[in-house]
Design a protein around this motif. Structure first.
Motif, PDB file in Angstrom:
ATOM      1  N   GLY A 266      16.689 -57.346  26.079  1.00 56.73           N
ATOM      2  CA  GLY A 266      15.922 -57.559  24.853  1.00 56.73           C
ATOM      3  C   GLY A 266      14.654 -58.345  25.104  1.00 56.73           C
ATOM      4  O   GLY A 266      13.587 -58.024  24.565  1.00 56.73           O
ATOM      5  N   LEU A 269      12.173 -56.049  27.116  1.00 54.16           N
ATOM      6  CA  LEU A 269      11.573 -55.017  26.267  1.00 54.16           C
ATOM      7  C   LEU A 269      10.577 -55.623  25.289  1.00 54.16           C
ATOM      8  O   LEU A 269       9.499 -55.051  25.046  1.00 54.16           O
ATOM      9  N   SER A 270      10.912 -56.780  24.742  1.00 54.57           N
ATOM     10  CA  SER A 270       9.995 -57.444  23.803  1.00 54.57           C
ATOM     11  C   SER A 270       8.717 -57.871  24.505  1.00 54.57           C
ATOM     12  O   SER A 270       7.608 -57.697  23.969  1.00 54.57           O
ATOM     13  N   GLN A 273       6.675 -54.943  25.132  1.00 52.23           N
ATOM     14  CA  GLN A 273       6.429 -54.168  23.914  1.00 52.23           C
ATOM     15  C   GLN A 273       6.846 -52.703  24.096  1.00 52.23           C
ATOM     16  O   GLN A 273       6.124 -51.777  23.737  1.00 52.23           O
ATOM     17  N   LYS A 274       8.043 -52.533  24.653  1.00 51.28           N
ATOM     18  CA  LYS A 274       8.608 -51.208  24.876  1.00 51.28           C
ATOM     19  C   LYS A 274       9.795 -50.987  23.945  1.00 51.28           C
ATOM     20  O   LYS A 274      10.407 -51.932  23.441  1.00 51.28           O
ATOM     21  N   THR A 275      10.132 -49.714  23.742  1.00 53.79           N
ATOM     22  CA  THR A 275      11.234 -49.370  22.840  1.00 53.79           C
ATOM     23  C   THR A 275      12.284 -48.541  23.572  1.00 53.79           C
ATOM     24  O   THR A 275      12.012 -47.927  24.602  1.00 53.79           O
ATOM     25  N   LYS A 299      13.223 -55.042  17.017  1.00 52.71           N
ATOM     26  CA  LYS A 299      11.864 -55.009  17.574  1.00 52.71           C
ATOM     27  C   LYS A 299      11.717 -53.935  18.645  1.00 52.71           C
ATOM     28  O   LYS A 299      10.623 -53.415  18.850  1.00 52.71           O
ATOM     29  N   TYR A 300      12.824 -53.635  19.341  1.00 50.38           N
ATOM     30  CA  TYR A 300      12.723 -52.710  20.476  1.00 50.38           C
ATOM     31  C   TYR A 300      13.732 -51.560  20.420  1.00 50.38           C
ATOM     32  O   TYR A 300      13.557 -50.571  21.129  1.00 50.38           O
ATOM     33  N   ARG A 302      15.215 -48.426  18.584  1.00 44.31           N
ATOM     34  CA  ARG A 302      14.817 -47.511  17.513  1.00 44.31           C
ATOM     35  C   ARG A 302      16.002 -46.844  16.825  1.00 44.31           C
ATOM     36  O   ARG A 302      15.971 -46.591  15.625  1.00 44.31           O
ATOM     37  N   THR A 348      10.343 -43.071  21.685  1.00 40.97           N
ATOM     38  CA  THR A 348      10.535 -44.329  22.405  1.00 40.97           C
ATOM     39  C   THR A 348      10.005 -44.235  23.825  1.00 40.97           C
ATOM     40  O   THR A 348       9.755 -43.151  24.352  1.00 40.97           O
ATOM     41  N   ASP A 349       9.870 -45.423  24.450  1.00 37.80           N
ATOM     42  CA  ASP A 349       9.456 -45.477  25.848  1.00 37.80           C
ATOM     43  C   ASP A 349      10.615 -45.148  26.780  1.00 37.80           C
ATOM     44  O   ASP A 349      10.433 -44.469  27.784  1.00 37.80           O
TER      45      ASP A 349
END
Length: 416
Positions: A266, A269-270, A273-275, A299-300, A302, A348-349
């Motif tokens: 988490g 990823l935060s 800034q990836k999802t 935040k990450y 989806r 998403t990434d």
């Protein structure tokens, strides 16, 4: 200081409920340097309770009891306390005022005799105020042992421990320091790690102990230092953790109890800034559950598609029927299309997909029970790995979840 924690209640002994109170109390005591000597669960029987109290007399410093307090007739702890301490029950006016306020003020109903009896406590006890309920805690001492009785309702027990018991112990007793440091590792088993760190472990100071805490796919290494000089303990722990990190840096994913891999992921990823999204078959949504157990995961993370049925893989994720026909629903090819499908669907990434036979039956697939394919879609690539996690079913699912998160972490770290 040593403590024994007792839970009273037949419902625990017959497996109707799980005792979580003891773990909370032990952890709270550990933080202030009190060592829990043992957990005991005993029945709602006066003689059993009295015999247990007697057997612990002067052998431990603290006996903390949960359960057996409340408005019903089968709650016997207060009466047993009176017998053990040769005391009588009296009405405590502060407790009575609190009970009256809850029953008449909050619940808007008349106060009954059963409610009023909640204010009865042994005359010699020190009352531990229970703001969260009607049953007060009790603190009584006999010779060298303190007996502390608490309600069994978890949120009431926790309130009294945090606001009454722990502050009182800290104020009245001199205690040693206990310092813990937990290192979370992923990807190697306990025996292999032990081989790698054997020399390091053999050179630990006598006051530092190492414990291996394995679970599917991960091993926690817990260092515990005990002594009277806090600064010396902390410095020794940090020094040895630093030297350990140089040996097994490739498998360390975090530190301390809260640094689980989902917490680490988490944070990563935060920061980037990836999802992430998941498409789960054999894991049934458990990867999503683990990821979203972390506060702020929205935040990450989806979303997830639990495509347990084969036709959902086709209709929702866009897996080609020809792919399933040619390669089986449990295959690298299907895993790949699932990962790409959910990555595109959720925009998403990263995307994780799982397809496998958790067992005990084969289901729609030809692959052996225990076979799992994990596919990871990244911004630039698709990574697919095949595993056979054997049996039982729970082991297959848990190891799949852990391995999927491990794969994700390795890919994210490549971009740091």
């Amino acid at each position: 200081m040593k403590a024994t924690i007792i839970t009273i209640g037949d419902e625990i002994l017959i497996g109707q409920i799980i005792d979580t109170n003891s773990a909370f109390i032990a952890k709270s005591l550990d933080k202030i340097g009190v060592q829990t000597h043992e957990f005991l669960s005993i029945s709602d029987d006066k003689k059993h309770i009295l015999d247990t109290f007697s057997s612990l007399q002067n052998k431990v410093d603290l006996v903390i009891i949960t359960g057996g307090l409340g408005p019903t007739k089968d709650d016997i702890t207060k009466h047993t306390f009176c017998e053990y301490f040769e005391d009588v029950l009296i009405e405590n006016q502060d407790v009575f005022a609190h009970v009256k306020e809850i029953i008449e003020g909050f619940f808007k109903r008349p106060l009954t005799q059963i409610n009023r009896d909640q204010a009865l406590v042994p005359s010699k006890c020190q009352v531990l105020f229970n703001k969260m309920g009607t049953a007060p805690g009790m603190w009584m001492k006999k010779e060298n042992t303190v007996y502390i009785s608490l309600p069994g309702v978890p949120y009431e027990m926790k309130y009294i421990i945090e606001n009454e018991v722990i502050p009182k112990i800290v104020k009245e007793y001199k205690r040693p320091y206990i310092i813990h440091k937990t290192i979370l590792t992923y990807g190697q088993g306990e025996s292999l790690i032990a081989e790698r760190i054997e020399n390091w472990e053999n050179n630990l100071p006598e006051f530092i102990k190492l414990a291996y805490l394995p679970s599917p796919g991960k091993v926690r290494l817990r260092l515990t230092a005990r002594g009277s000089e806090k600064e010396i303990l902390e410095n020794a722990i940090e020094k040895n953790v630093s030297s350990l990190a140089k040996i097994i840096s490739d498998i360390i994913v975090g530190y301390d109890e809260d640094e689980t891999i989902e917490v680490v992921l988490g944070r990563l990823l935060s920061q980037q800034q990836k999802t992430i999204a998941t498409a789960e078959s054999c894991t049934g949504g458990k990867i999503a559950q683990v990821i979203t157990s972390v506060s702020g995961a929205s935040k990450y993370f989806r979303g997830s598609i639990v495509s347990y049925a084969t036709d959902i893989k086709v209709s929702v994720l866009g897996v080609l029927q020809d792919t399933i026909n040619n390669h089986s629903v449990v295959s690298a090819e299907v895993g790949k299309e699932m990962a790409i499908g959910v990555q595109q669907l959720m925009k998403t990434d990263y995307a994780i997909a799982t397809t496998g036979n958790a067992g005990p039956n084969k289901g729609d697939a030809d692959a052996l029970v225990g076979t799992v394919f994990i596919a990871l879609a990244t911004p630039d690539d698709i990574i697919i790995e095949e595993f056979n996690f054997g049996q039982p079913r729970e082991k297959v699912i848990d190891r799949t979840v852990n391995k999927a998160l491990e794969m994700l972490q390795k890919e994210i770290l490549k971009n740091l």
